[in-house]
Motif scaffolding. Structure first.
Motif, PDB file in Angstrom:
ATOM      1  N   LYS A 478      47.887  21.702  43.998  1.00 58.49           N
ATOM      2  CA  LYS A 478      46.743  22.204  43.247  1.00 58.49           C
ATOM      3  C   LYS A 478      45.444  22.026  44.027  1.00 58.49           C
ATOM      4  O   LYS A 478      44.604  22.925  44.101  1.00 58.49           O
ATOM      5  CB  LYS A 478      46.675  21.481  41.905  1.00 58.49           C
ATOM      6  N   THR A 481      45.262  24.524  46.927  1.00 57.11           N
ATOM      7  CA  THR A 481      44.929  25.872  46.441  1.00 57.11           C
ATOM      8  C   THR A 481      43.454  25.977  46.111  1.00 57.11           C
ATOM      9  O   THR A 481      42.782  26.967  46.454  1.00 57.11           O
ATOM     10  CB  THR A 481      45.771  26.190  45.197  1.00 57.11           C
ATOM     11  N   GLU A 482      42.937  24.913  45.421  1.00 61.31           N
ATOM     12  CA  GLU A 482      41.518  24.944  45.100  1.00 61.31           C
ATOM     13  C   GLU A 482      40.657  24.952  46.353  1.00 61.31           C
ATOM     14  O   GLU A 482      39.653  25.676  46.464  1.00 61.31           O
ATOM     15  CB  GLU A 482      41.178  23.748  44.221  1.00 61.31           C
ATOM     16  N   TYR A 484      41.507  26.112  49.303  1.00 58.22           N
ATOM     17  CA  TYR A 484      41.635  27.417  49.967  1.00 58.22           C
ATOM     18  C   TYR A 484      40.755  28.462  49.266  1.00 58.22           C
ATOM     19  O   TYR A 484      40.049  29.240  49.922  1.00 58.22           O
ATOM     20  CB  TYR A 484      43.100  27.833  49.953  1.00 58.22           C
ATOM     21  N   ASP A 485      40.766  28.492  47.923  1.00 66.10           N
ATOM     22  CA  ASP A 485      39.921  29.442  47.187  1.00 66.10           C
ATOM     23  C   ASP A 485      38.448  29.206  47.471  1.00 66.10           C
ATOM     24  O   ASP A 485      37.652  30.148  47.639  1.00 66.10           O
ATOM     25  CB  ASP A 485      40.185  29.314  45.686  1.00 66.10           C
ATOM     26  N   HIS A 486      38.089  27.896  47.519  1.00 66.55           N
ATOM     27  CA  HIS A 486      36.703  27.582  47.805  1.00 66.55           C
ATOM     28  C   HIS A 486      36.302  28.056  49.200  1.00 66.55           C
ATOM     29  O   HIS A 486      35.209  28.589  49.419  1.00 66.55           O
ATOM     30  CB  HIS A 486      36.498  26.071  47.658  1.00 66.55           C
ATOM     31  N   VAL A 488      37.675  30.548  50.815  1.00 64.68           N
ATOM     32  CA  VAL A 488      37.588  32.021  50.799  1.00 64.68           C
ATOM     33  C   VAL A 488      36.242  32.474  50.225  1.00 64.68           C
ATOM     34  O   VAL A 488      35.591  33.398  50.741  1.00 64.68           O
ATOM     35  CB  VAL A 488      38.764  32.608  49.996  1.00 64.68           C
ATOM     36  N   GLU A 489      35.831  31.763  49.115  1.00 60.23           N
ATOM     37  CA  GLU A 489      34.539  32.115  48.534  1.00 60.23           C
ATOM     38  C   GLU A 489      33.394  31.860  49.515  1.00 60.23           C
ATOM     39  O   GLU A 489      32.455  32.662  49.651  1.00 60.23           O
ATOM     40  CB  GLU A 489      34.329  31.314  47.248  1.00 60.23           C
ATOM     41  N   GLN A 490      33.482  30.734  50.236  1.00 56.86           N
ATOM     42  CA  GLN A 490      32.466  30.448  51.246  1.00 56.86           C
ATOM     43  C   GLN A 490      32.461  31.512  52.354  1.00 56.86           C
ATOM     44  O   GLN A 490      31.414  31.925  52.861  1.00 56.86           O
ATOM     45  CB  GLN A 490      32.694  29.052  51.840  1.00 56.86           C
ATOM     46  N   LYS A 492      33.355  34.649  52.071  1.00 51.44           N
ATOM     47  CA  LYS A 492      32.709  35.882  51.585  1.00 51.44           C
ATOM     48  C   LYS A 492      31.185  35.754  51.586  1.00 51.44           C
ATOM     49  O   LYS A 492      30.460  36.677  51.982  1.00 51.44           O
ATOM     50  CB  LYS A 492      33.196  36.183  50.178  1.00 51.44           C
TER      51      LYS A 492
END
Length: 573
Positions: A478, A481-482, A484-486, A488-490, A492
């Protein structure tokens, strides 16, 4: 882990000295009071007071030990043989850290052995209390529970106690046997947590000391049984009163005898007075005749001589009368004393005869003979000799018959005692054999049950560990995953900023490009590190799971072999 400590194991070869002041009388009295209160609270089947526990018998000690031990094991039964070996062994199996000799079991209430035995009973009471408290609650600390059960002291107390236990255990494993610093720190934190008032504690301690001294004083006064002393004095006074009544009755009877004798003497004195009056009248008559008649000098001389002779005769008779009265009085006193002695002897004879069931003739041992002596003080010596012959002959026959019966019963008793001893020895041997077989079966059952419980606990332990590892794995996935998402957001956001900065200046574009390169490098390295860590954790979990399965299979195989051997032994028995 080995440690250099006196308390490493309870079964070591070195004997541990008991640090408790068991030879201090106040401490022993406190232990006796604690034992008495525990027995009364738990419903001991019998009356047990502090006075009885000062020096109890072996029978009372066995009852107390059986009652306390049954609180730990409801199926416990006191062994009938070798008590002096079984009780120290049972205490050692429970973990009692001090040695208890066999000789102390032979004389439990002796002053030099009772304090050690009392210390063992107090330790057993503490074990029962700990066992009861652990039985009433499922977990030791409320922090670890699911919220369904809470400990009264709260979370803060449990945290303090957990810290204190951890520190003390670490010191214990390092070889320490005393924990004064940890105890002092723990007590200080507890006082701070509960806002303890030291002055109030000192005042309460002083009140407790005063109350304890008063209780000891009252106990010492209760040992002097004043009621029993007063009752003894009352019985003594009643006995003296009865003796005085008996003596008064004897005096009344003696007074009656004296009054009867006095009345007889008064009658004799009256008769003597009448006789004296008659003689005086005769003398006056003779004197009148003498005055009126004419006598010669020879007649006068003769009359005077006769008068003198008569006067001497009267004086002699008076003296003889006084001597006779004095002799009669002495004889009456001696006769009264002899009567009293005879009455005492006769009373003792009748009392002894009633005690031996010889009076009356219908008594159990009289055999139809009349052994009662109805003797009066006016009876003749022949009557007494007749009573003597009447009583002595049957008594001689009865004594010879009783001697023969006693010899016959003694022989019969000896033969019966020999038969009873033989039967008792046979029964004792068979009982011991049965007890030994039952003890072996009970031990095998306990060992089997213990092994099964250990196996179940091990299975629960590995299942809990596996579940914990699975939860940890999910938590890590978990978090990855969090992250990795963070990232990806950074990424972008940085790309948007890159397009804006690229439009402004080329210099800013190079700067943004360098920043993006460093960000991508960091994210890539982080992802590779996380993936490698997860792969290592997965391999480790798989390896631990396989090892636990192999160990469980080996333990199950050993348990099956143990059960099969136990079944084979049980069939052989």
């Amino acid at each position: 882990m080995h440690r250099n400590s006196n308390f490493g194991t309870f079964g070591g070869a070195e004997k541990i000295k008991d640090p408790r002041p068991l030879h201090d009388k106040p401490f022993v009295q406190q232990c006796i009071k604690q034992l008495c209160e525990f027995l009364s609270e738990r419903g001991f089947p019998g009356t047990m007071s502090i006075k009885c526990l000062q020096s109890p018998s072996t029978k009372d000690f066995l009852k107390i030990f059986e009652f306390i031990y049954s609180l730990l094991d409801t199926t416990f039964q006191m062994p009938t043989s070798k008590i002096e070996e079984e009780i120290p062994r049972m205490l050692k199996d429970l973990g009692y850290p001090f040695a208890l000799s066999k000789s102390s079991m032979y004389s439990v209430g002796a002053p030099h052995t009772w304090p050690q035995v009392l210390g063992a009973l107090i330790w057993l009471i503490d074990t029962v209390k700990l066992f009861t408290s652990m039985k009433e609650q499922d977990l030791l600390f409320s922090d670890f529970s699911d919220g369904s059960s809470e400990i009264e002291d709260g979370v803060e107390f449990n945290k303090l106690f957990m810290e204190y236990t951890s520190e003390a255990y670490n010191r214990f494993m390092q070889g320490a046997d005393t924990f004064e610093e940890e105890d002092q720190e723990y007590i200080t934190k507890l006082k701070k947590l509960y806002n303890v008032d030291e002055a109030l504690l000192e005042s309460l301690a002083e009140k407790h000391r005063i109350v304890t001294e008063e209780a000891e004083r009252l106990e010492k006064e209760s040992h002097k049984d004043r009621l029993m002393a007063k009752r003894t004095e009352k019985l003594k006074l009643q006995t003296d009163q009865q003796k005085l009544k008996d003596y008064l009755c004897k005096l009344e009877s003696f007074k009656t005898n004296l009054e009867s004798k006095a009345s007889g003497i008064s009658e004799e004195l009256e008769a003597a007075g009448l006789q004296t009056e008659t003689l005086r009248q005769e003398q006056s008559r003779l004197q009148h005749i003498l005055v009126n008649q004419k006598f010669s000098p020879a007649d006068i001389e003769r009359i005077n001589r006769e008068r003198n002779e008569l006067q001497q005769t009267i004086d002699n008779l008076s003296r003889n009368l006084e001597e006779a009265e004095q002799h009669m009085w002495n004889e009456e006193i001696a006769l009264a004393k002899a009567k009293e002695r005879a009455e005492v002897k006769l009373g003792e004879y009748h009392k002894l005869a009633r005690k031996l069931k010889l009076i009356p003739a219908s008594a159990e041992n009289a055999c139809g003979w009349d052994f009662e002596m109805k003797v009066t003080m006016d009876c003749e010596p022949s009557t007494i000799a007749q009573y003597k012959a009447q009583i002595q002959n049957p008594l001689r026959d009865m004594i010879s018959h009783v001697d023969e019966e006693l010899s016959r019963l003694a022989n019969k008793k000896l033969s019966l005692e020999e038969a009873v001893e033989q039967v008792t020895s046979i029964v004792a041997d068979k009982t011991n054999d049965i007890k030994q077989l039952k003890e072996k079966i009970r031990r095998l059952d306990e060992q089997l049950e213990y092994d099964m419980q250990e196996s179940a606990r091990e299975e629960d332990k590995w299942a809990t560990a596996l579940e914990s590892m699975e939860n940890h794995k999910k938590l890590l996935e978990k978090r990855v995953t969090e992250g990795y998402d963070h990232a990806v957001e950074q990424l972008k956001a940085v790309q948007q900023q890159y397009h804006l900065v690229l439009q402004e200046t080329n210099e800013e574009r190079r700067t943004v490009a360098n920043n993006l390169h460093s960000v991508f490098t960091t994210a890539t390295n982080h992802m590779s590190i996380v993936e490698k860590f997860l792969e290592d954790q997965r391999k480790r979990v798989d390896r631990v799971y396989k090892e636990s399965l192999q160990e469980d299979e080996a333990e199950l195989r050993e348990l099956k072999e143990m059960v099969e051997s136990y079944i084979a032994k049980a069939d052989a028995l």
